[in-house]
Write a protein that holds these residues in place. Structure first.
Motif, PDB file in Angstrom:
ATOM      1  N   LEU A 131       6.453  11.705  16.430  1.00  0.00           N
ATOM      2  CA  LEU A 131       5.429  12.672  16.048  1.00  0.00           C
ATOM      3  C   LEU A 131       5.982  14.090  15.984  1.00  0.00           C
ATOM      4  O   LEU A 131       6.765  14.508  16.827  1.00  0.00           O
ATOM      5  CB  LEU A 131       4.272  12.644  17.043  1.00  0.00           C
ATOM      6  N   TRP A 132       5.558  14.804  14.956  1.00  0.00           N
ATOM      7  CA  TRP A 132       5.875  16.219  14.807  1.00  0.00           C
ATOM      8  C   TRP A 132       4.630  17.083  14.997  1.00  0.00           C
ATOM      9  O   TRP A 132       4.726  18.269  15.242  1.00  0.00           O
ATOM     10  CB  TRP A 132       6.459  16.496  13.421  1.00  0.00           C
ATOM     11  N   GLN A 133       3.471  16.489  14.866  1.00  0.00           N
ATOM     12  CA  GLN A 133       2.231  17.262  14.947  1.00  0.00           C
ATOM     13  C   GLN A 133       1.154  16.396  15.578  1.00  0.00           C
ATOM     14  O   GLN A 133       1.024  15.204  15.269  1.00  0.00           O
ATOM     15  CB  GLN A 133       1.802  17.701  13.550  1.00  0.00           C
ATOM     16  N   CYS A 134       0.360  16.989  16.468  1.00  0.00           N
ATOM     17  CA  CYS A 134      -0.706  16.233  17.125  1.00  0.00           C
ATOM     18  C   CYS A 134      -1.833  17.160  17.526  1.00  0.00           C
ATOM     19  O   CYS A 134      -1.611  18.281  17.991  1.00  0.00           O
ATOM     20  CB  CYS A 134      -0.164  15.512  18.356  1.00  0.00           C
ATOM     21  N   GLN A 135      -3.059  16.671  17.339  1.00  0.00           N
ATOM     22  CA  GLN A 135      -4.233  17.374  17.835  1.00  0.00           C
ATOM     23  C   GLN A 135      -4.982  16.401  18.727  1.00  0.00           C
ATOM     24  O   GLN A 135      -5.409  15.338  18.285  1.00  0.00           O
ATOM     25  CB  GLN A 135      -5.135  17.826  16.690  1.00  0.00           C
ATOM     26  N   GLY A 136      -5.111  16.746  19.997  1.00  0.00           N
ATOM     27  CA  GLY A 136      -5.759  15.829  20.924  1.00  0.00           C
ATOM     28  C   GLY A 136      -5.796  16.407  22.324  1.00  0.00           C
ATOM     29  O   GLY A 136      -5.798  17.631  22.505  1.00  0.00           O
ATOM     30  N   PRO A 137      -5.805  15.541  23.337  1.00  0.00           N
ATOM     31  CA  PRO A 137      -5.810  16.022  24.727  1.00  0.00           C
ATOM     32  C   PRO A 137      -4.614  16.932  24.992  1.00  0.00           C
ATOM     33  O   PRO A 137      -3.537  16.729  24.429  1.00  0.00           O
ATOM     34  CB  PRO A 137      -5.710  14.715  25.533  1.00  0.00           C
TER      35      PRO A 137
ATOM     36  N   CYS B 155       0.842  -1.208   0.000  1.00  0.00           N
ATOM     37  CA  CYS B 155       0.000   0.000   0.000  1.00  0.00           C
ATOM     38  C   CYS B 155       0.875   1.255   0.000  1.00  0.00           C
ATOM     39  O   CYS B 155       1.899   1.328   0.688  1.00  0.00           O
ATOM     40  CB  CYS B 155      -0.900  -0.018   1.234  1.00  0.00           C
ATOM     41  N   ALA B 156       0.468   2.269  -0.771  1.00  0.00           N
ATOM     42  CA  ALA B 156       1.238   3.514  -0.873  1.00  0.00           C
ATOM     43  C   ALA B 156       0.655   4.643  -0.030  1.00  0.00           C
ATOM     44  O   ALA B 156       1.170   5.761  -0.047  1.00  0.00           O
ATOM     45  CB  ALA B 156       1.294   3.965  -2.336  1.00  0.00           C
ATOM     46  N   LEU B 157      -0.418   4.377   0.730  1.00  0.00           N
ATOM     47  CA  LEU B 157      -1.141   5.425   1.454  1.00  0.00           C
ATOM     48  C   LEU B 157      -0.277   6.059   2.539  1.00  0.00           C
ATOM     49  O   LEU B 157       0.307   5.365   3.371  1.00  0.00           O
ATOM     50  CB  LEU B 157      -2.407   4.829   2.088  1.00  0.00           C
ATOM     51  N   ARG B 158      -0.211   7.394   2.529  1.00  0.00           N
ATOM     52  CA  ARG B 158       0.574   8.138   3.522  1.00  0.00           C
ATOM     53  C   ARG B 158      -0.313   8.859   4.539  1.00  0.00           C
ATOM     54  O   ARG B 158       0.146   9.163   5.634  1.00  0.00           O
ATOM     55  CB  ARG B 158       1.446   9.185   2.825  1.00  0.00           C
ATOM     56  N   SER B 159      -1.550   9.155   4.160  1.00  0.00           N
ATOM     57  CA  SER B 159      -2.451   9.888   5.048  1.00  0.00           C
ATOM     58  C   SER B 159      -3.831   9.241   5.030  1.00  0.00           C
ATOM     59  O   SER B 159      -4.383   8.993   3.955  1.00  0.00           O
ATOM     60  CB  SER B 159      -2.553  11.357   4.602  1.00  0.00           C
ATOM     61  N   LEU B 160      -4.381   8.981   6.225  1.00  0.00           N
ATOM     62  CA  LEU B 160      -5.691   8.338   6.340  1.00  0.00           C
ATOM     63  C   LEU B 160      -6.523   9.063   7.390  1.00  0.00           C
ATOM     64  O   LEU B 160      -6.070   9.275   8.515  1.00  0.00           O
ATOM     65  CB  LEU B 160      -5.534   6.865   6.724  1.00  0.00           C
ATOM     66  N   ASP B 161      -7.749   9.436   7.010  1.00  0.00           N
ATOM     67  CA  ASP B 161      -8.675  10.109   7.911  1.00  0.00           C
ATOM     68  C   ASP B 161      -9.892   9.209   8.112  1.00  0.00           C
ATOM     69  O   ASP B 161     -10.655   8.962   7.173  1.00  0.00           O
ATOM     70  CB  ASP B 161      -9.103  11.457   7.312  1.00  0.00           C
ATOM     71  N   VAL B 162     -10.062   8.699   9.345  1.00  0.00           N
ATOM     72  CA  VAL B 162     -11.226   7.864   9.673  1.00  0.00           C
ATOM     73  C   VAL B 162     -11.978   8.446  10.870  1.00  0.00           C
ATOM     74  O   VAL B 162     -12.573   7.707  11.650  1.00  0.00           O
ATOM     75  CB  VAL B 162     -10.804   6.408   9.945  1.00  0.00           C
ATOM     76  N   CYS B 163     -11.950   9.742  11.023  1.00  0.00           N
ATOM     77  CA  CYS B 163     -12.640  10.391  12.144  1.00  0.00           C
ATOM     78  C   CYS B 163     -14.147  10.141  12.083  1.00  0.00           C
ATOM     79  O   CYS B 163     -14.718   9.964  11.004  1.00  0.00           O
ATOM     80  CB  CYS B 163     -12.380  11.899  12.119  1.00  0.00           C
TER      81      CYS B 163
ATOM     82  N   THR C 165       6.541   4.864  12.304  1.00  0.00           N
ATOM     83  CA  THR C 165       6.980   5.960  11.422  1.00  0.00           C
ATOM     84  C   THR C 165       5.950   7.082  11.334  1.00  0.00           C
ATOM     85  O   THR C 165       6.073   7.963  10.476  1.00  0.00           O
ATOM     86  CB  THR C 165       7.255   5.421  10.009  1.00  0.00           C
ATOM     87  N   LEU C 166       4.945   7.078  12.199  1.00  0.00           N
ATOM     88  CA  LEU C 166       3.902   8.104  12.165  1.00  0.00           C
ATOM     89  C   LEU C 166       4.472   9.470  12.525  1.00  0.00           C
ATOM     90  O   LEU C 166       5.292   9.596  13.432  1.00  0.00           O
ATOM     91  CB  LEU C 166       2.783   7.733  13.150  1.00  0.00           C
ATOM     92  N   ARG C 167       4.052  10.508  11.781  1.00  0.00           N
ATOM     93  CA  ARG C 167       4.522  11.873  12.030  1.00  0.00           C
ATOM     94  C   ARG C 167       3.409  12.801  12.518  1.00  0.00           C
ATOM     95  O   ARG C 167       3.686  13.792  13.172  1.00  0.00           O
ATOM     96  CB  ARG C 167       5.128  12.462  10.749  1.00  0.00           C
ATOM     97  N   SER C 168       2.167  12.518  12.161  1.00  0.00           N
ATOM     98  CA  SER C 168       1.049  13.398  12.537  1.00  0.00           C
ATOM     99  C   SER C 168      -0.112  12.545  13.026  1.00  0.00           C
ATOM    100  O   SER C 168      -0.485  11.554  12.388  1.00  0.00           O
ATOM    101  CB  SER C 168       0.619  14.254  11.342  1.00  0.00           C
ATOM    102  N   LEU C 169      -0.696  12.930  14.165  1.00  0.00           N
ATOM    103  CA  LEU C 169      -1.785  12.167  14.782  1.00  0.00           C
ATOM    104  C   LEU C 169      -2.877  13.114  15.235  1.00  0.00           C
ATOM    105  O   LEU C 169      -2.609  14.112  15.907  1.00  0.00           O
ATOM    106  CB  LEU C 169      -1.246  11.369  15.969  1.00  0.00           C
ATOM    107  N   THR C 170      -4.118  12.804  14.862  1.00  0.00           N
ATOM    108  CA  THR C 170      -5.272  13.577  15.328  1.00  0.00           C
ATOM    109  C   THR C 170      -6.137  12.676  16.191  1.00  0.00           C
ATOM    110  O   THR C 170      -6.762  11.732  15.702  1.00  0.00           O
ATOM    111  CB  THR C 170      -6.102  14.109  14.146  1.00  0.00           C
ATOM    112  N   LEU C 171      -6.155  12.968  17.496  1.00  0.00           N
ATOM    113  CA  LEU C 171      -6.981  12.220  18.445  1.00  0.00           C
ATOM    114  C   LEU C 171      -8.233  12.983  18.818  1.00  0.00           C
ATOM    115  O   LEU C 171      -9.215  12.392  19.257  1.00  0.00           O
ATOM    116  CB  LEU C 171      -6.180  11.923  19.715  1.00  0.00           C
ATOM    117  N   GLY C 172      -8.204  14.307  18.661  1.00  0.00           N
ATOM    118  CA  GLY C 172      -9.346  15.116  19.074  1.00  0.00           C
ATOM    119  C   GLY C 172      -9.502  15.094  20.578  1.00  0.00           C
ATOM    120  O   GLY C 172      -8.712  14.504  21.316  1.00  0.00           O
ATOM    121  N   THR C 173     -10.537  15.735  21.064  1.00  0.00           N
ATOM    122  CA  THR C 173     -10.812  15.775  22.503  1.00  0.00           C
ATOM    123  C   THR C 173     -12.050  14.976  22.880  1.00  0.00           C
ATOM    124  O   THR C 173     -12.406  14.900  24.041  1.00  0.00           O
ATOM    125  CB  THR C 173     -11.002  17.232  22.967  1.00  0.00           C
TER     126      THR C 173
END
Length: 563
Positions: free
Chosen positions: A482-488, A389-397, A449-457
């Protein structure tokens, strides 16, 4: 452009009259807010007020290459009572040879048609170096559009990007702008014209300009203009004509429906279409339109690389059609947005199957708010862990995954280099504390190898689990992370701390490298062999065995490699 055009009602306004009215307003402000009906205005006071505003504007355009004065900041920055006063002072400064300004943003300043005239006169000047101008939401109207259209034709105008979003520009202004875009004299490459009154009639006029050999536009945004199916048909005809040079088109919120989507698909399937990015957000595109677009993507002639279908009703059948297109040999799509399209489990499984075998070039996929459930998440996790798989970004919010649905996605991250994912958005899925702790284990691993994570609140993560994730991020000493995160808040603080630490080490590393280079140069200059070559003194044979670089062979490096 002819001055007899009906929409050009500002033609009769002389510059002296504009300057006089501005002087009155500036003087009233400088005099401490005296009533507008004051009997006599001091010419000296008016001149001083004008001079002060122009001096400040001159300082700004000389010192900056990019200037953002959005939301009323124009008045504050120049110390003038109205935005019209400010834009006139700024326009005067742009016409001077000391101006270095390339990018100017004047969003929501209410500069109206008088301000547009001043801006237009500045653009005509060969001294003005502006390349990008945003006049978003400034009530320019038809008159302001016509003045700017005239300015864009001038040989001295260097503007390449213009934003006229939400300016109440109707038919007369559209005709003037379209005539300029197709004239061969206008150098614009990017044009934002959303939320005006384009209508299907205006779309036909604009399509005529796009067909012209003289039109240089590459990026066009026409969101929320009431195009409908009729207006989209006109634009699609231009896209497939072979003369249109557009690379990126936005027609979001225009009610184009399946008919408009099918027309665009027909244009995309033509080798003469140069489009690489298409945004069709919120356009009531259903399964029929999705199937038509999928057919174009898989035709082998379509060069589209980014497709945004957010907030439509593609459904499961449309997702299946798109998955078949992704696996076609000629499909080059690398970004697909299906946010809120009712894709569900079966649609997600079909898309995952297209990703799993490695035939798809897709690198970014959004399936947020699609009720893909646990089964859809498992299929995506298997695809990510497959190694092809070549996928680099996945959004399943917002997919109600829970801990069970989050597990296969988190486990895929354990595969290290075999999992290509660098960005994961998984907020609002109630992954619970067990999912959070499993995620913490993965983030602490050097294999991740994850660099960006969105967990939300709203992910169902309590404070103790958030601290566990934060501790895992902070404890990692290997490369990456990680270089970027949105979460708690605790998790965000940990990521910010790690990034700051990496930056400090990077700075130290660079400083040490520079110091080493300097020391090496000094040592080399004073090496005995160099001195002997200069005839300064003779050395013993033993001196040649000394290594002056011995101390420099042990590099000063941070705890992890600098990327």
């Amino acid at each position: 452009m002819s001055s007899s055009r009906p929409c050009l009602r500002l033609t009769g306004i002389s510059q002296s009259r504009v300057s006089s009215s501005v002087a009155l307003r500036l003087t009233a402000s400088a005099a401490g807010g005296r009533a507008a009906g004051a009997a006599v205005v001091s010419p000296e006071l008016a001149a001083a007020a004008r001079h002060k505003a122009r001096d400040r504007a001159a300082q700004l355009v000389k010192a900056k290459s990019s200037l953002n004065l959005d939301g009323g900041h124009l008045r504050q920055e120049l110390g003038v009572p109205t935005a019209a006063d400010g834009v006139l002072a700024l326009a005067d400064a742009l016409r001077t040879d000391v101006s270095a300004l390339r990018v100017l943003a004047l969003r929501s300043n209410d500069i109206d048609a008088v301000g547009a005239r001043a801006v237009g006169e500045a653009l005509r000047s060969s001294e003005c170096k502006l390349r990008s101008l945003s006049l978003f939401a400034n009530a320019l109207g038809e008159d302001g559009a016509c003045v700017l259209a005239d300015a864009l034709r001038c040989q001295g105008c260097a503007l390449r990007s213009l934003n006229l979003y939400q300016n109440n520009i109707s038919e007369g202004g559209v005709h003037a702008l379209a005539a300029t875009l197709g004239s061969g004299e206008c150098k614009l490459e990017s044009f934002v014209f959303g939320y005006n009154n384009l209508t299907p009639t205006g779309a036909r006029v604009l399509a005529g300009a796009l067909r012209s050999d003289g039109c240089s536009l590459r990026y066009l945004k026409l969101a929320n203009n009431g195009l409908g199916e009729e207006g989209t048909l006109a634009l699609a005809g231009a896209l497939g004509s072979g003369a249109c040079k557009l690379r990126f088109l936005t027609v979001s919120k225009n009610g184009i429906g399946d008919g408009g989507a099918c027309a665009l698909a027909e244009a995309l399937a033509s080798a003469r279409c140069s489009l690489e990015g298409l945004i069709l957000e919120d356009n009531d595109v259903g399964p029929r339109g999705a199937r038509a677009l999928a057919g174009a993507l898989g035709s082998g002639e379509c060069g589209l690389r980014a497709l945004d279908l957010a907030f439509n009703r593609v459904g499961c059948s449309g997702a299946r059609a798109l998955s078949r297109a992704l696996g076609a040999p000629g499909c080059v799509l690398d970004e697909l947005n299906l946010f809120a399209n009712g894709v569900e489990e079966a649609g997600a499984e079909a898309l995952a199957a297209a990703l799993r075998d490695g035939r798809s070039a897709l690198r970014s996929l959004s399936l947020a708010n699609n009720a893909i459930g646990v089964e859809g998440a498992e299929a995506l996790g298997d695809a990510l862990a497959g190694g092809a798989c070549a996928l680099r970004s996945l959004d399943v919010c917002s997919n109600r995954l829970g801990a069970e649905g989050a597990r296969p996605l988190i486990e895929a991250l354990r595969r290290g280099a075999e999992c290509p994912l660098r960005e994961l958005k998984i907020s609002n899925n109630r992954i619970s504390d067990s999912g959070a702790r499993r995620l913490a284990e993965v983030l602490a691993s050097d294999a991740c190898t994850l660099r960006s994570l969105t967990l939300g609140t709203g992910g169902g993560i309590n404070a103790s689990s958030a601290k566990v994730i934060a501790a895992a991020i902070s404890s990692r000493r290997g490369p990456g992370g990680l270089w970027q995160c949105q979460g708690p808040p605790a998790v965000e603080r940990a990521v910010r701390g790690r990034v700051a630490c990496r930056r400090r080490w990077a700075t130290l590393h660079v400083a040490c490298r520079l110091l080493a280079c300097h020391s090496r140069a000094v040592i080399t200059a004073n090496h005995p062999l160099r001195k002997r070559a200069r005839g300064e003194f003779e050395v013993d044979a033993d001196d040649d065995d000394e290594d002056p670089f011995a101390e420099l062979q042990r590099p000063c490096a941070p705890p992890w490699p600098i990327a």
